[in-house]
Scaffold this motif. Structure first.
Motif, PDB file in Angstrom:
ATOM      1  N   GLY A   1       3.557  -6.546   9.126  1.00 13.13           N
ATOM      2  CA  GLY A   1       3.825  -7.237   7.874  1.00 13.13           C
ATOM      3  C   GLY A   1       4.502  -8.587   7.982  1.00 13.13           C
ATOM      4  O   GLY A   1       4.934  -9.136   6.977  1.00 13.13           O
TER       5      GLY A   1
ATOM      6  N   ALA B   1       5.801  -9.185   4.461  1.00 10.23           N
ATOM      7  CA  ALA B   1       5.313  -8.242   3.459  1.00 10.23           C
ATOM      8  C   ALA B   1       6.407  -7.270   3.054  1.00 10.23           C
ATOM      9  O   ALA B   1       7.101  -6.709   3.906  1.00 10.23           O
ATOM     10  CB  ALA B   1       4.108  -7.488   3.998  1.00 10.23           C
TER      11      ALA B   1
ATOM     12  N   ASP C   1       5.477  -4.925   0.509  1.00  9.75           N
ATOM     13  CA  ASP C   1       4.536  -3.814   0.400  1.00  9.75           C
ATOM     14  C   ASP C   1       3.131  -4.405   0.518  1.00  9.75           C
ATOM     15  O   ASP C   1       2.978  -5.529   0.968  1.00  9.75           O
ATOM     16  CB  ASP C   1       4.757  -2.998  -0.891  1.00  9.75           C
ATOM     17  CG  ASP C   1       4.591  -3.813  -2.162  1.00  9.75           C
ATOM     18  OD1 ASP C   1       3.797  -4.782  -2.169  1.00  9.75           O
ATOM     19  OD2 ASP C   1       5.250  -3.491  -3.165  1.00  9.75           O
ATOM     20  N   GLU C   2       2.109  -3.675   0.091  1.00  6.94           N
ATOM     21  CA  GLU C   2       0.741  -4.162   0.264  1.00  6.94           C
ATOM     22  C   GLU C   2       0.388  -5.315  -0.672  1.00  6.94           C
ATOM     23  O   GLU C   2      -0.620  -5.993  -0.460  1.00  6.94           O
ATOM     24  CB  GLU C   2      -0.253  -3.016   0.066  1.00  6.94           C
ATOM     25  CG  GLU C   2      -0.200  -1.996   1.177  1.00  6.94           C
ATOM     26  CD  GLU C   2      -1.222  -0.892   1.000  1.00  6.94           C
ATOM     27  OE1 GLU C   2      -2.108  -1.014   0.124  1.00  6.94           O
ATOM     28  OE2 GLU C   2      -1.136   0.094   1.741  1.00  6.94           O
ATOM     29  N   GLN C   3       1.183  -5.551  -1.710  1.00  8.75           N
ATOM     30  CA  GLN C   3       0.866  -6.593  -2.689  1.00  8.75           C
ATOM     31  C   GLN C   3       1.889  -7.719  -2.780  1.00  8.75           C
ATOM     32  O   GLN C   3       1.555  -8.815  -3.219  1.00  8.75           O
ATOM     33  CB  GLN C   3       0.707  -5.963  -4.086  1.00  8.75           C
ATOM     34  CG  GLN C   3      -0.456  -5.008  -4.190  1.00  8.75           C
ATOM     35  CD  GLN C   3      -1.795  -5.689  -3.924  1.00  8.75           C
ATOM     36  OE1 GLN C   3      -2.044  -6.776  -4.403  1.00  8.75           O
ATOM     37  NE2 GLN C   3      -2.643  -5.042  -3.132  1.00  8.75           N
TER      38      GLN C   3
ATOM     39  N   ALA D   1       5.099 -10.145  -1.087  1.00  8.11           N
ATOM     40  CA  ALA D   1       5.685 -10.653   0.161  1.00  8.11           C
ATOM     41  C   ALA D   1       6.760 -11.680  -0.149  1.00  8.11           C
ATOM     42  O   ALA D   1       6.798 -12.251  -1.237  1.00  8.11           O
ATOM     43  CB  ALA D   1       4.603 -11.289   1.019  1.00  8.11           C
TER      44      ALA D   1
ATOM     45  N   LEU E   1       0.833 -11.070  -1.839  1.00 13.88           N
ATOM     46  CA  LEU E   1       0.496 -11.063  -0.409  1.00 13.88           C
ATOM     47  C   LEU E   1      -0.962 -11.426  -0.127  1.00 13.88           C
ATOM     48  O   LEU E   1      -1.217 -12.356   0.649  1.00 13.88           O
ATOM     49  CB  LEU E   1       0.860  -9.717   0.235  1.00 13.88           C
ATOM     50  CG  LEU E   1       0.542  -9.578   1.720  1.00 13.88           C
ATOM     51  CD1 LEU E   1       1.300 -10.609   2.546  1.00 13.88           C
ATOM     52  CD2 LEU E   1       0.860  -8.177   2.203  1.00 13.88           C
TER      53      LEU E   1
END
Length: 87
Positions: free
Chosen positions: A7, A22, A24-26, A28, A42
């Motif tokens: 990440g 990052a 999380d996945e969305q 950053a 992200l």
């Protein structure tokens, strides 16, 4: 762009160090020259950095082409003789 672990992404664009961490996945965290700029999307920021890297390469290529052209023109101008007669 270089992935420095899970990440964390780093890139250098036009002399600036861009770092994305990052959350999380969305989401950053965005840093430019180690200065925190805020949270960002992200996938969007990774896509933008990728695009800017290509533009950065194009700009560097244009600068190199301009330098070569200037050097060639300088050689041509140096090697020319100017006629003392009016034409």
């Amino acid at each position: 762009m270089i992935k420095l672990g899970e990440g964390t992404f780093v890139s250098y664009i036009l002399g600036k160090r861009i770092k994305v961490i990052a959350i999380d996945e969305q989401i950053a965290k965005l840093y430019i020259n180690d200065e925190y700029k805020g949270n960002c999307d992200l996938p969007f920021i990774l896509e933008k950095i990728h695009s800017l890297e290509y533009k950065d390469q194009d700009i560097k290529g244009l600068i190199e082409d301009e330098k070569k052209m200037y050097e060639e023109l300088s050689k041509i101008i140096k090697n020319q003789t100017i006629s003392p007669h009016n034409e």
